[in-house]
Motif scaffolding. Structure first.
Motif, PDB file in Angstrom:
ATOM      1  N   ALA A   2      -1.241   0.088   4.703  1.00  0.00           N
ATOM      2  CA  ALA A   2      -2.244  -1.078   4.707  1.00  0.00           C
ATOM      3  C   ALA A   2      -2.376  -2.113   3.382  1.00  0.00           C
ATOM      4  CB  ALA A   2      -3.295  -1.211   5.751  1.00  0.00           C
ATOM      5  N   ILE A   3      -2.665  -0.863   2.313  1.00  0.00           N
ATOM      6  CA  ILE A   3      -2.724  -1.251   1.609  1.00  0.00           C
ATOM      7  C   ILE A   3      -1.799  -1.541   0.196  1.00  0.00           C
ATOM      8  CG2 ILE A   3      -3.706  -0.222  -1.210  1.00  0.00           C
ATOM      9  CD1 ILE A   3      -5.241   1.959   0.514  1.00  0.00           C
ATOM     10  N   VAL A  52      -1.272  -5.601   1.242  1.00  0.00           N
ATOM     11  CA  VAL A  52      -2.574  -6.099   0.309  1.00  0.00           C
ATOM     12  C   VAL A  52      -2.200  -6.626  -0.370  1.00  0.00           C
ATOM     13  CG1 VAL A  52      -4.844  -6.463   0.086  1.00  0.00           C
ATOM     14  CG2 VAL A  52      -4.014  -5.939   2.525  1.00  0.00           C
ATOM     15  N   LEU A  87       0.704  -8.914   0.129  1.00  0.00           N
ATOM     16  CA  LEU A  87       0.498 -10.531  -0.064  1.00  0.00           C
ATOM     17  C   LEU A  87      -0.519 -10.858  -0.982  1.00  0.00           C
ATOM     18  CD1 LEU A  87      -0.443 -12.821   2.168  1.00  0.00           C
ATOM     19  CD2 LEU A  87      -2.574 -10.940   2.376  1.00  0.00           C
ATOM     20  N   MET A  88      -1.314 -10.231  -1.538  1.00  0.00           N
ATOM     21  CA  MET A  88      -2.069 -10.759  -3.793  1.00  0.00           C
ATOM     22  C   MET A  88      -1.074 -10.897  -4.572  1.00  0.00           C
ATOM     23  SD  MET A  88      -5.154 -10.675  -2.599  1.00  0.00           S
ATOM     24  CE  MET A  88      -6.696 -10.003  -1.956  1.00  0.00           C
TER      25      MET A  88
END
Length: 109
Positions: A6-7, A10, A13-14
């Motif tokens: 998940a990290i 993210v 995605l960033m």
């Protein structure tokens, strides 16, 4: 493991959003430069067309003036031709009268 994925997701995605933002900014800059270039080129074209339109209008006025002058000359020529024809008739009449007077003088003698 789910937390690490998940990290990473993210962070990915960033990074993708950051890249998208950079591309958007680059496109905006390119678009601004393109618009300025096109505007400068269009300004030059507009000026050229304005000058061309002014010259065409000036030539049109000159042509109209020349056409009016030619019409006046044609009218003057036609009037002169009529006047010359009248003078020819008068000369012919005077010649006829003079020749008849000459014939009358010869008969008397």
């Amino acid at each position: 493991m789910l937390g690490i994925t998940a990290i990473i997701a993210v962070i990915a995605l960033m990074a993708a959003l950051g890249a998208l933002w950079m591309v958007t900014e680059a496109v905006k800059k390119i678009d601004g430069r393109t618009r300025r270039t096109v505007d400068n080129q269009m300004k030059g074209l507009r000026n050229s067309f304005s000058e061309l339109a002014a010259l065409a209008q000036k030539n049109s006025k000159t042509q109209d003036a020349m056409l009016n002058r030619i019409r006046d000359l044609v009218k003057t020529r036609e009037a002169a031709a009529v006047e010359m024809e009248a003078l020819k008739r008068k000369i012919d009449a005077l010649n006829a009268q003079s020749s008849s007077d000459s014939a009358g003088v010869r008969r008397k003698a």
